[in-house]
Design a protein around this motif. Structure first.
Motif, PDB file in Angstrom:
ATOM      1  N   GLU A  71      44.219  41.851  35.827  1.00 40.72           N
ATOM      2  CA  GLU A  71      42.803  43.191  35.002  1.00 40.72           C
ATOM      3  C   GLU A  71      41.940  42.941  34.291  1.00 40.72           C
ATOM      4  O   GLU A  71      40.622  43.388  34.105  1.00 40.72           O
ATOM      5  N   GLN A  72      41.743  41.594  33.903  1.00 37.53           N
ATOM      6  CA  GLN A  72      40.931  41.456  32.924  1.00 37.53           C
ATOM      7  C   GLN A  72      39.590  40.377  33.356  1.00 37.53           C
ATOM      8  O   GLN A  72      40.159  39.617  34.430  1.00 37.53           O
ATOM      9  N   PRO A  73      38.776  40.563  33.598  1.00 39.19           N
ATOM     10  CA  PRO A  73      37.443  39.429  33.236  1.00 39.19           C
ATOM     11  C   PRO A  73      37.792  38.395  32.484  1.00 39.19           C
ATOM     12  O   PRO A  73      38.017  38.067  31.919  1.00 39.19           O
ATOM     13  N   PRO A  74      36.745  36.917  33.640  1.00 39.93           N
ATOM     14  CA  PRO A  74      36.898  35.957  33.072  1.00 39.93           C
ATOM     15  C   PRO A  74      35.843  36.148  31.447  1.00 39.93           C
ATOM     16  O   PRO A  74      35.076  37.368  31.554  1.00 39.93           O
ATOM     17  N   VAL A  75      36.316  35.120  31.012  1.00 40.73           N
ATOM     18  CA  VAL A  75      34.927  35.071  29.781  1.00 40.73           C
ATOM     19  C   VAL A  75      33.427  34.931  30.586  1.00 40.73           C
ATOM     20  O   VAL A  75      33.025  33.844  31.170  1.00 40.73           O
ATOM     21  N   LEU A  76      32.898  35.278  29.948  1.00 38.56           N
ATOM     22  CA  LEU A  76      31.397  35.454  31.383  1.00 38.56           C
ATOM     23  C   LEU A  76      30.175  35.303  30.720  1.00 38.56           C
ATOM     24  O   LEU A  76      30.226  34.791  29.203  1.00 38.56           O
ATOM     25  N   THR A  77      29.510  34.424  31.097  1.00 34.82           N
ATOM     26  CA  THR A  77      27.925  34.046  30.735  1.00 34.82           C
ATOM     27  C   THR A  77      26.946  35.047  31.256  1.00 34.82           C
ATOM     28  O   THR A  77      27.895  35.870  32.412  1.00 34.82           O
ATOM     29  N   ALA A  78      25.793  35.063  30.875  1.00 36.92           N
ATOM     30  CA  ALA A  78      24.660  35.957  31.048  1.00 36.92           C
ATOM     31  C   ALA A  78      24.653  36.313  32.870  1.00 36.92           C
ATOM     32  O   ALA A  78      23.971  37.381  33.665  1.00 36.92           O
ATOM     33  N   ALA A  79      24.920  34.929  33.438  1.00 38.09           N
ATOM     34  CA  ALA A  79      24.594  35.010  35.131  1.00 38.09           C
ATOM     35  C   ALA A  79      26.023  35.477  35.542  1.00 38.09           C
ATOM     36  O   ALA A  79      25.761  35.424  37.278  1.00 38.09           O
ATOM     37  N   GLN A  80      26.258  36.260  35.014  1.00 35.94           N
ATOM     38  CA  GLN A  80      28.058  36.483  35.789  1.00 35.94           C
ATOM     39  C   GLN A  80      28.170  38.301  35.709  1.00 35.94           C
ATOM     40  O   GLN A  80      27.666  38.799  34.846  1.00 35.94           O
ATOM     41  N   PHE A  81      29.113  38.587  36.554  1.00 32.14           N
ATOM     42  CA  PHE A  81      29.321  39.974  36.671  1.00 32.14           C
ATOM     43  C   PHE A  81      30.777  39.713  37.105  1.00 32.14           C
ATOM     44  O   PHE A  81      31.063  39.443  38.507  1.00 32.14           O
ATOM     45  N   SER A  82      31.368  40.602  36.470  1.00 31.07           N
ATOM     46  CA  SER A  82      32.879  40.908  37.112  1.00 31.07           C
ATOM     47  C   SER A  82      33.173  42.280  37.063  1.00 31.07           C
ATOM     48  O   SER A  82      33.124  43.233  37.103  1.00 31.07           O
ATOM     49  N   LEU A  83      33.509  43.207  39.144  1.00 28.37           N
ATOM     50  CA  LEU A  83      34.009  43.736  38.901  1.00 28.37           C
ATOM     51  C   LEU A  83      36.232  43.944  39.690  1.00 28.37           C
ATOM     52  O   LEU A  83      35.752  45.310  39.718  1.00 28.37           O
ATOM     53  N   VAL A  84      36.802  43.332  38.698  1.00 30.58           N
ATOM     54  CA  VAL A  84      38.006  43.377  38.247  1.00 30.58           C
ATOM     55  C   VAL A  84      38.803  44.562  37.905  1.00 30.58           C
ATOM     56  O   VAL A  84      39.793  44.896  38.189  1.00 30.58           O
ATOM     57  N   GLN A  85      38.298  44.484  36.841  1.00 26.64           N
ATOM     58  CA  GLN A  85      38.040  45.296  35.624  1.00 26.64           C
ATOM     59  C   GLN A  85      38.202  47.555  36.590  1.00 26.64           C
ATOM     60  O   GLN A  85      38.977  48.161  36.209  1.00 26.64           O
ATOM     61  N   LEU A  86      37.133  47.465  37.683  1.00 27.49           N
ATOM     62  CA  LEU A  86      36.742  48.810  38.217  1.00 27.49           C
ATOM     63  C   LEU A  86      37.803  49.100  39.022  1.00 27.49           C
ATOM     64  O   LEU A  86      38.873  48.626  39.601  1.00 27.49           O
ATOM     65  N   PRO A  87      38.364  50.434  39.198  1.00 26.52           N
ATOM     66  CA  PRO A  87      39.028  50.449  39.932  1.00 26.52           C
ATOM     67  C   PRO A  87      38.626  50.968  41.123  1.00 26.52           C
ATOM     68  O   PRO A  87      37.648  51.179  41.207  1.00 26.52           O
ATOM     69  N   SER A  88      39.623  51.834  42.077  1.00 23.73           N
ATOM     70  CA  SER A  88      39.612  52.013  43.799  1.00 23.73           C
ATOM     71  C   SER A  88      39.124  53.630  43.801  1.00 23.73           C
ATOM     72  O   SER A  88      39.883  53.780  43.451  1.00 23.73           O
ATOM     73  N   PRO A  89      38.036  53.172  44.503  1.00 26.86           N
ATOM     74  CA  PRO A  89      37.957  52.602  45.253  1.00 26.86           C
ATOM     75  C   PRO A  89      36.252  52.345  44.683  1.00 26.86           C
ATOM     76  O   PRO A  89      35.435  51.365  45.763  1.00 26.86           O
ATOM     77  N   LEU A  90      35.524  52.170  43.545  1.00 23.74           N
ATOM     78  CA  LEU A  90      34.415  51.604  42.956  1.00 23.74           C
ATOM     79  C   LEU A  90      34.544  50.710  43.538  1.00 23.74           C
ATOM     80  O   LEU A  90      32.929  50.390  43.777  1.00 23.74           O
ATOM     81  N   ARG A  91      35.055  49.730  43.100  1.00 25.13           N
ATOM     82  CA  ARG A  91      34.761  48.641  43.312  1.00 25.13           C
ATOM     83  C   ARG A  91      35.019  47.163  44.791  1.00 25.13           C
ATOM     84  O   ARG A  91      33.803  46.788  44.332  1.00 25.13           O
TER      85      ARG A  91
END
Length: 619
Positions: free
Chosen positions: A210-230
């Motif tokens: 449930e964790q995002p990877p190491v993100l650069t400024a060009a990235q975003f991750s939705l993995v931490q968000l609950p459903s159905p918001l993700r």
């Protein structure tokens, strides 16, 4: 690790939303193959392409690792260049990027044997955790700090093989060791969350999933968000991309952070709350676009709009924008309850859906109905019952429009008030033709209800700025356009364009739109007189002629010569003197709001700008 939506039993909440069905519908309408190389459906991870015009991220012009949302240089490089006192060319030639990206693995462990280096990363020192513990025990046992290279050679220390990649989806780092499923970065996050140990336990594996990877400024991750918001955000960004908007990772990261902080679970319920936490206008704009796409998806899924029948969505109704492409740039809806009469709301809504006007035309219709509706609302009954409408209601609507004023209390121009009255009457005509308005014959427009035209001469030269202020602006004209980013145009060309537009605006007295939309060949010579060819868009009178001075002609000709050599001007701007910022912007020429913003920034940054009005101290 593939994200799969498991169909659930349909249950309808007290709000009337079938959440399980809605989540299943979203899963069926998210394209896993969208934007190959950028979108990873398995990890709910977006990685922006720095060279793609469809993604609003670029690298710093200095060869550092910074990623920006605009073309230019990062703050660190700018401060370093200013401190060095070097010109940019010399600074870049000597620049050495030293800092590693935040969260990325440090250098590998220094243990090398038979040309084989240890595959684990160093931890705090130049050794990995396993070798550091061994070296430390040896030093304690012998009572002295043995150099690492000597320790390796003397005791035949074997290097460890490279461990697998971190088990967090999309993380580029290596695991701490073969026994731990996560990297150094995620170990710190795991411990900061109050957990203990890094053994490969089910609890740690669930946390890592449930964790995002190491993100650069060009990235975003939705993995931490609950459903159905993700799923809503994934569907929203794909729909937004299909409508031609650029992907903005910076704004998406802000939206994800705000959603986590506020505990938002769905845009159908908490979009307004989430928007109030956004700090920038751009973030709010992106969120508004995503919310629009989600609501439209829900209408398709359920067949009804949660926002009610008095909510009107111009984009969903197919209304065209006022741009060259006809594509609407603004998202969002209109609350028709500003019109007091329910019957008038529905007539306006049905007319817009049938005739599909442009955005500005619909706003004029809406304004006309709001003003007229408030006029009828002053009478007994408020004009609610259509069978009770009569001449008095029509006259009240006319009087309200005829006396309408702007936000500063100034009476609208006669032409604009006449347009409002016509728009209201045409809306009533549509209601009758479409059998939406069953009103008596006395509720009709009368010939006496007419707003006379004003006697004005739009071609007369006019200047609203005092001469002493103009002289001060002219003295500092060389700084106009400095720091303005305008697509791929060279900064020197940007300054020249803005300064020429200012000179024309100053000398001609034309409106900003009339200046920025000047044709490329806007000069006409007849005998000894030179005229400016311009278009009166407000009065719909094209190719007007205005005598101008020789200094204005010289400024225009100088820019025309430079304009002919601009390699970065969009092809759609070929007929215009001042080119557009991009071919995809919806305008073929420099937009008046961009020009006005540049002017305001310039004036705000001037050190002094004196008026001829005395202050309280009579100075």
């Amino acid at each position: 690790m593939t994200a799969v939506l498991i169909p659930a039993e349909r249950t309808v909440t007290p709000l009337g939303i079938d959440w399980a069905g809605w989540q299943n519908w979203l899963g069926e309408h998210i394209d896993a193959a969208w934007r190959p190389g950028e979108w990873n459906q398995d990890f709910w991870l977006f990685t922006g392409d720095l060279n793609s015009p469809r993604t609003a991220v670029v690298g710093c012009r200095t060869p550092c690792r910074a990623i920006l949302s605009f073309r230019g240089r990062c703050h660190s490089c700018t401060r370093a260049q200013e401190k060095s006192g070097l010109a940019w060319e010399e600074f870049e030639s000597q620049f050495v990027s030293s800092a590693r990206p935040r969260g990325s693995d440090p250098a590998l462990c220094e243990v090398v044997r038979d040309s084989v280096r240890c595959g684990r990363v160093s931890v705090g020192v130049t050794l990995c955790k396993g070798h550091y513990n061994k070296w430390r025990r040896h030093c304690r046992r012998h009572g002295r700090r043995l150099p690492i290279a000597e320790w390796v050679d003397a005791f035949g220390i074997d290097p460890f093989p490279p461990p697998p990649e971190c088990s967090v989806g999309g993380c580029p780092n290596r695991r701490i060791s073969e026994k731990s499923p996560i990297c150094n970065y995620h170990q710190r996050r795991w411990l900061e969350a109050g957990h203990k140990g890094t053994a490969n336990t089910p609890q740690l594996r669930r946390w890592a999933a449930e964790q995002p990877p190491v993100l650069t400024a060009a990235q975003f991750s939705l993995v931490q968000l609950p459903s159905p918001l993700r799923q809503e955000l994934a569907h929203g960004i794909q729909q937004r991309d299909e409508l031609g908007s650029t992907m903005q990772p910076f704004a998406m990261r802000a939206i994800v952070s705000a959603a986590l902080a506020t505990g938002t679970t769905s845009l159908l319920l908490a979009a307004d709350t989430l928007k109030n936490t956004m700090r920038t206008t751009n973030d709010k704009s992106v969120l508004r676009q995503l919310t629009w796409s989600v609501h439209q998806g829900y209408v398709t899924f359920s067949g009804h709009d949660l926002r009610g029948e008095d909510h009107f969505d111009p984009r969903a109704a197919g209304l065209n924008g006022a741009t060259r492409s006809g594509r609407r740039k603004q998202f969002g809806g209109v609350d028709l309850t500003v019109i007091p009469q329910p019957w008038l709301r529905q007539v306006l809504k049905r007319r817009a859906e049938a005739e599909k006007p442009t955005g500005p035309a619909f706003r004029r219709w809406l304004k006309a109905c709001v003003i007229a509706g408030h006029g009828m609302n002053r009478l007994p009954g408020g004009g609610i019952d259509t069978t009770a409408l009569d001449f008095a209601h029509m006259q009240a609507a006319f009087d309200e429009i005829a006396a309408s004023v702007d936000e500063d209390g100034r009476l609208y121009g006669a032409g604009y008030r006449g347009d409002l009255w016509t728009a209201f009457c045409q809306t009533l005509d549509f209601g009758r033709l479409a059998d939406l308005l069953d009103a008596p014959g006395s509720f009709m427009r009368r010939p006496s209800q007419h707003i006379p035209d004003e006697d004005t001469n739009e071609d007369e030269l006019g200047k609203a700025v005092p001469e002493h202020v103009i002289r001060q602006l002219d003295a500092q004209l060389a700084s106009l356009g400095t720091g303005v980013t305008y697509g791929a145009m060279d900064p020197a060309h940007v300054r020249a364009m803005f300064q020429t537009a200012y000179v024309v605006l100053r000398d001609s007295g034309r409106r900003p739109l009339e200046v920025v939309s000047l044709p490329r060949n806007c000069l006409e010579r007849e005998r000894d007189e030179e005229s400016l060819i311009w278009n009166n868009h407000k009065g719909r009178r094209m190719r007007r002629r205005l005598p101008i001075t020789s200094s204005t002609v010289a400024a225009i000709e100088k820019w025309q010569a430079l304009r002919d050599s601009l390699p970065e001007a969009p092809s759609v701007s070929e007929p215009y003197l001042f080119p557009a910022i991009t071919s995809a912007g919806g305008s073929d020429h420099l937009m008046s709001n961009n020009f006005s913003a540049g002017m305001r920034t310039w004036v705000d940054n001037l050190e002094t700008l004196n008026s001829d009005v005395m202050d309280a101290g009579a100075t």
